[in-house]
Design a protein around this motif. Structure first.
Motif, PDB file in Angstrom:
ATOM      1  N   LEU A 123      42.632  49.741   0.176  1.00 23.85           N
ATOM      2  CA  LEU A 123      44.031  49.624  -0.232  1.00 23.85           C
ATOM      3  C   LEU A 123      44.679  50.988  -0.417  1.00 23.85           C
ATOM      4  CD1 LEU A 123      44.228  46.660  -2.720  1.00 23.85           C
ATOM      5  CD2 LEU A 123      45.356  46.922  -0.519  1.00 23.85           C
TER       6      LEU A 123
ATOM      7  N   VAL B   1      45.675  52.551   2.905  1.00 23.49           N
ATOM      8  CA  VAL B   1      46.764  51.851   3.558  1.00 23.49           C
ATOM      9  C   VAL B   1      48.089  52.087   2.823  1.00 23.49           C
ATOM     10  CG1 VAL B   1      47.027  49.513   2.641  1.00 23.49           C
ATOM     11  CG2 VAL B   1      46.716  49.865   5.071  1.00 23.49           C
ATOM     12  N   ALA B   2      48.020  52.255   1.509  1.00 24.56           N
ATOM     13  CA  ALA B   2      49.238  52.534   0.745  1.00 24.56           C
ATOM     14  C   ALA B   2      49.884  53.827   1.227  1.00 24.56           C
ATOM     15  CB  ALA B   2      48.895  52.635  -0.738  1.00 24.56           C
TER      16      ALA B   2
ATOM     17  N   THR C 261      35.678  37.025  -4.496  1.00 29.44           N
ATOM     18  CA  THR C 261      37.024  36.585  -4.114  1.00 29.44           C
ATOM     19  C   THR C 261      38.038  37.717  -4.214  1.00 29.44           C
ATOM     20  OG1 THR C 261      36.414  34.448  -4.961  1.00 29.44           O
ATOM     21  CG2 THR C 261      38.746  34.806  -4.525  1.00 29.44           C
TER      22      THR C 261
ATOM     23  N   LEU D 142      37.689  40.025  -1.385  1.00 30.17           N
ATOM     24  CA  LEU D 142      38.174  39.374  -0.164  1.00 30.17           C
ATOM     25  C   LEU D 142      39.689  39.454  -0.062  1.00 30.17           C
ATOM     26  CD1 LEU D 142      37.037  36.566   1.797  1.00 30.17           C
ATOM     27  CD2 LEU D 142      39.013  35.858   0.522  1.00 30.17           C
ATOM     28  N   VAL D 143      40.361  39.160  -1.177  1.00 26.81           N
ATOM     29  CA  VAL D 143      41.823  39.188  -1.183  1.00 26.81           C
ATOM     30  C   VAL D 143      42.334  40.615  -0.986  1.00 26.81           C
ATOM     31  CG1 VAL D 143      43.826  38.768  -2.646  1.00 26.81           C
ATOM     32  CG2 VAL D 143      42.014  37.091  -2.529  1.00 26.81           C
ATOM     33  N   MET D 144      41.649  41.594  -1.615  1.00 28.94           N
ATOM     34  CA  MET D 144      42.042  43.005  -1.443  1.00 28.94           C
ATOM     35  C   MET D 144      41.902  43.434   0.010  1.00 28.94           C
ATOM     36  SD  MET D 144      40.335  44.696  -4.815  1.00 28.94           S
ATOM     37  CE  MET D 144      40.810  46.411  -4.670  1.00 28.94           C
TER      38      MET D 144
ATOM     39  N   LEU E  87      42.037  41.585   2.648  1.00 19.86           N
ATOM     40  CA  LEU E  87      43.056  40.977   3.503  1.00 19.86           C
ATOM     41  C   LEU E  87      44.429  41.605   3.268  1.00 19.86           C
ATOM     42  CD1 LEU E  87      41.878  37.300   3.631  1.00 19.86           C
ATOM     43  CD2 LEU E  87      42.005  38.927   5.498  1.00 19.86           C
ATOM     44  N   LEU E  88      44.683  42.061   2.037  1.00 18.17           N
ATOM     45  CA  LEU E  88      45.933  42.791   1.786  1.00 18.17           C
ATOM     46  C   LEU E  88      45.922  44.113   2.558  1.00 18.17           C
ATOM     47  CD1 LEU E  88      48.573  42.695   0.226  1.00 18.17           C
ATOM     48  CD2 LEU E  88      47.465  43.867  -1.657  1.00 18.17           C
TER      49      LEU E  88
ATOM     50  N   ILE F  46      46.884  43.463   6.047  1.00 15.73           N
ATOM     51  CA  ILE F  46      48.338  43.368   6.199  1.00 15.73           C
ATOM     52  C   ILE F  46      48.942  44.764   6.301  1.00 15.73           C
ATOM     53  CG2 ILE F  46      50.465  42.697   5.011  1.00 15.73           C
ATOM     54  CD1 ILE F  46      48.853  40.408   3.749  1.00 15.73           C
TER      55      ILE F  46
ATOM     56  N   LEU G 249      51.040  46.576   9.275  1.00 17.24           N
ATOM     57  CA  LEU G 249      52.365  47.105   8.949  1.00 17.24           C
ATOM     58  C   LEU G 249      52.487  48.584   9.325  1.00 17.24           C
ATOM     59  CD1 LEU G 249      55.073  46.713   7.451  1.00 17.24           C
ATOM     60  CD2 LEU G 249      53.885  47.300   5.346  1.00 17.24           C
TER      61      LEU G 249
ATOM     62  N   LEU H 166      48.925  35.651   9.069  1.00 19.18           N
ATOM     63  CA  LEU H 166      49.044  36.954   8.410  1.00 19.18           C
ATOM     64  C   LEU H 166      49.927  37.891   9.227  1.00 19.18           C
ATOM     65  CD1 LEU H 166      45.475  37.780   7.048  1.00 19.18           C
ATOM     66  CD2 LEU H 166      47.516  37.333   5.739  1.00 19.18           C
TER      67      LEU H 166
ATOM     68  N   PHE I  39      53.787  36.765   9.691  1.00 15.29           N
ATOM     69  CA  PHE I  39      54.642  36.941   8.518  1.00 15.29           C
ATOM     70  C   PHE I  39      54.697  38.381   8.044  1.00 15.29           C
ATOM     71  CE2 PHE I  39      54.471  32.451   8.870  1.00 15.29           C
ATOM     72  CZ  PHE I  39      55.719  32.061   8.439  1.00 15.29           C
ATOM     73  N   THR I  40      53.688  39.184   8.369  1.00 23.56           N
ATOM     74  CA  THR I  40      53.821  40.617   8.117  1.00 23.56           C
ATOM     75  C   THR I  40      54.917  41.172   9.029  1.00 23.56           C
ATOM     76  OG1 THR I  40      51.474  40.730   7.648  1.00 23.56           O
ATOM     77  CG2 THR I  40      52.583  42.802   8.037  1.00 23.56           C
TER      78      THR I  40
END
Lengths: 587, 82
Positions: free
Chosen positions: A254, A257-258, A375, A378-380, A382-383, A386, A390, A462, A465-466
């Motif tokens: 993350l 990517v930020a 979990t 996993l969510v991190m 997938l973010l 995105i 982007l 994903l 919508f991104t």
């Protein structure tokens, strides 16, 4: 052939580097640049399981240890070296190629090393050689960035070495094997920090986005492939299943990517994005299941090609236009369409579109995180996926090739650069169509099937919508000519503050002390010296019956006898001889 | 040659936009039709979850990090040279 040094693929690059100046003179540089990686690539298929055992100062050095994990990394490293050499074929400076060859040799050496001493030697070779890939840009910023890069890596190397020393002290065993989380102490964690520095795990990642954008065009292509992925290999070798790596990896994915979302320089965006992608691999190593380790190796393989492809594309733009900032580029599709197409292939591959290499590799790691019931991770991840789409999938190509027309009409990149990009793009697509080519090389047997309906649906949603998000926010994504602070602030500004402190307070104190010494200290020293000298003469000699005075006086008399005239001495010698002869005759 | 194809497409942005929005609809509809594997967490069970996650994730990334950059992180490019 087992006994020969030519078993080791790094030998080809070392020898190749040594003979490059000669080949340059013979006008064979280009042939040599293709031949050497090709020879090394062929050689990795003929490696015995273990070779190059050397006894040195009581240490068992192992230069070659080959298993399936080693092989997949050797495969991608040598193939990437070939692609990179093709891309940089027209670079005339022999020195740059020598640096690249030594760098690749270091990377192969680390991958094959069976003990920590061998690993450390090649580890330092990598850091040292790659610094030259930055310096060869020959700009003031690059020189400075190169020094920072070298200093940071030297510090990392010392931490690693400290870990190796502690390891030797506890077990007298330096073989490079697997550590377990339960028994890990200072030695293991110091080694891990040394490895993590090269993997650019925050907070010790800032060297990467600092140095890579300042490297030469080909230099950046090589650097983005080797340093971090070698670190992933050694982490996967030594620290699988260390929970801290799973957490740090997800944060890393993350974090990178930020910055990729907010940066302006194309190569800095890509550099931050290396941090993000390596985050996936570090996370996979931390998860540590066979699926995760497979995922880390597969993702490293796929990542090397699409990230190098993106660096090649951004490098080609830099080479042809002299610019790499998104705010100064735009509208280049008119004159550089092929570079655009190759780079977009890299962009969709890194985002993980179906039928590209990212789709079949990244998803293994996400799946492994899910299977391990992590979990949040996993969510991190997938973010981060995105953010990848982007920043590198949409933002980068959009603002270089479309966006506002910058008026630049640079010609298309030369054929060799296009060929390099073409090879990398082909591999990205090929692995998407035929994942088994990669899966069959992985360390463990693969049961994973990437093309399931659910995985496709998840990916479609994903990305669609991104894309919608970007479409709505495109005004706010417009790049500006700014750069963003990162943790290198501490040593870049910190060093400045230290210098000011040294020049100001420290220097003044130093001057004051030396003034005090001159006026007070020096006089005191002279006075006490005189006092001691008097005490020696009068006090001590008096107690010893004045023998010192006698010695001085008799020495003085003897000195007066020595006139310094040669005839006196000869006369004296003749007289003495006469006396001796007379005495002998009388007796 | 390549450039002309892109030029041709650029003159027809309406069609491209149409395709894009059609794809958005397709992505959601597709999620209704597929067979679901055993879920990893609750999000896997909700139809269209990844659409929502993708859209808001993207907006969050832009708003939060562009915002952070504006208020804190962004500096002139010669910040360290001064």
């Amino acid at each position: 052939m087992t006994g020969s040094i030519f078993v080791h693929p790094a030998t080809y690059f070392l020898l190749g580097a040594a003979l490059l100046p000669l080949m340059g003179k013979l006008r064979l540089q280009k042939v040599w640049l293709i031949l050497i990686p090709l020879a090394a690539f062929t050689q990795i298929y003929y490696l015995p399981e273990s070779f190059g055992h050397v006894q040195y100062l009581g240490f068992d050095l192992v230069f070659g240890r080959v298993d399936r994990l080693t092989f997949v990394f050797l495969h991608v490293f040598t193939l990437m070296a070939l692609t990179g050499c093709i891309y940089g074929l027209r670079v005339k400076e022999t020195g740059q190629h020598i640096a690249a060859f030594l760098y690749v040799a270091g990377s192969l050496g680390v991958t094959l090393a069976g003990d920590y001493l061998t690993l450390f030697i090649f580890w330092e070779l990598m850091a040292f050689a790659s610094t030259f890939l930055i310096w060869y840009r020959k700009k003031k910023r690059s020189i400075e960035a190169g020094y920072r890069y070298l200093l940071v890596h030297t510090a990392g190397g010392l931490i690693l070495l400290a870990g190796i020393f502690l390891l030797y002290q506890t077990g007298h065993d330096l073989s490079f094997g697997v550590f377990s989380q339960e028994g890990a102490g200072w030695a293991e964690y110091l080694i891990m920090i040394g490895f993590m520095l090269n993997a650019a795990v925050p907070p010790i990642h800032a060297w990467l986005p600092d140095a890579y954008p300042e490297a030469t065009v080909t230099g950046a292509v090589f650097m983005c492939a080797f340093t971090t992925k070698t670190a992933v290999y050694v982490l996967a070798r030594a620290f699988p299943g260390f929970e801290i790596l799973a957490i740090m990896g997800a944060i890393m994915a993350l974090y990178g990517v930020a910055y990729a979302v907010i940066e302006n320089d194309a190569r800095r965006i890509l550099a931050y994005h290396v941090v993000s992608q390596v985050g996936y691999m570090v996370c996979a190593v931390g998860i540590g299941t066979t699926m995760a380790i497979n995922g880390a190796a597969a993702h490293a393989y796929a990542h090397i090609f699409y990230k190098a492809l993106l660096f090649m594309g951004a490098g080609a733009v830099l080479e042809m236009t002299g610019k790499s900032k998104l705010s100064e580029l735009g509208g280049l599709y008119r004159t550089m369409p092929w570079t655009m197409i190759f780079t977009v292939i890299g962009g969709i591959a890194i985002s993980g579109f179906p039928l590209t290499s990212g789709f079949i590799s990244k998803s293994m790691i996400v799946q492994a995180a899910g299977d391990a019931h992590m979990t949040i991770i996993l969510v991190m991840l997938l973010l981060a996926a995105i953010g990848t789409f982007l920043s590198v999938g949409i933002k980068l190509p959009y603002f270089i090739w479309f966006g506002k027309d910058s008026g630049i009409r640079a010609p298309e990149a030369p054929w060799n650069m296009q060929l390099g990009m073409g090879i990398a793009a082909f591999i990205c697509i090929f692995l998407g169509f035929y994942p088994d080519a990669l899966y069959n090389m992985l360390p463990y047997a693969v049961t994973y099937e990437p093309y399931t309906a659910y995985h496709l649906s998840e990916t479609f949603q994903l990305f669609a919508f991104t894309g919608l998000g970007f479409y709505l926010m495109v005004k706010h994504m417009k790049p500006h000519s700014v750069s963003n602070l990162d943790l290198d602030w501490f040593y870049r500004r910190g060093a400045g503050s230290f210098m000011r402190f040294a020049e100001g307070p420290v220097n003044r104190t130093n001057e004051w002390v030396s003034n005090v010494y001159k006026t007070v200290g020096l006089r005191f020293t002279m006075a006490s010296a005189r006092a001691f000298s008097w005490f020696d003469r009068e006090g001590i000699d008096w107690t010893l019956d004045g023998s010192a005075r006698h010695v001085v006086r008799s020495g003085d008399r003897l000195r007066h006898l020595q006139t310094g005239k040669v005839q006196h001495y000869i006369g004296g010698a003749v007289a003495a001889l006469l006396i001796v002869v007379l005495v002998a005759a009388l007796l | 040659m390549m450039a002309q194809v892109i030029e041709w497409l650029r003159e027809r942005t309406k069609i491209l936009k149409g395709f894009f929005f059609a794809f958005l609809v397709f992505a959601v509809v597709f999620d209704f039709l597929i067979e679901r594997p055993e879920p990893h967490f609750w999000g896997d069970e909700i139809i269209g979850f990844w659409s929502i996650y993708g859209f808001f994730g993207c907006l969050t990334l832009i708003v939060v990090f562009k915002g952070l950059s504006h208020v804190w992180l962004q500096k002139e490019e010669d910040y360290y040279d001064r």
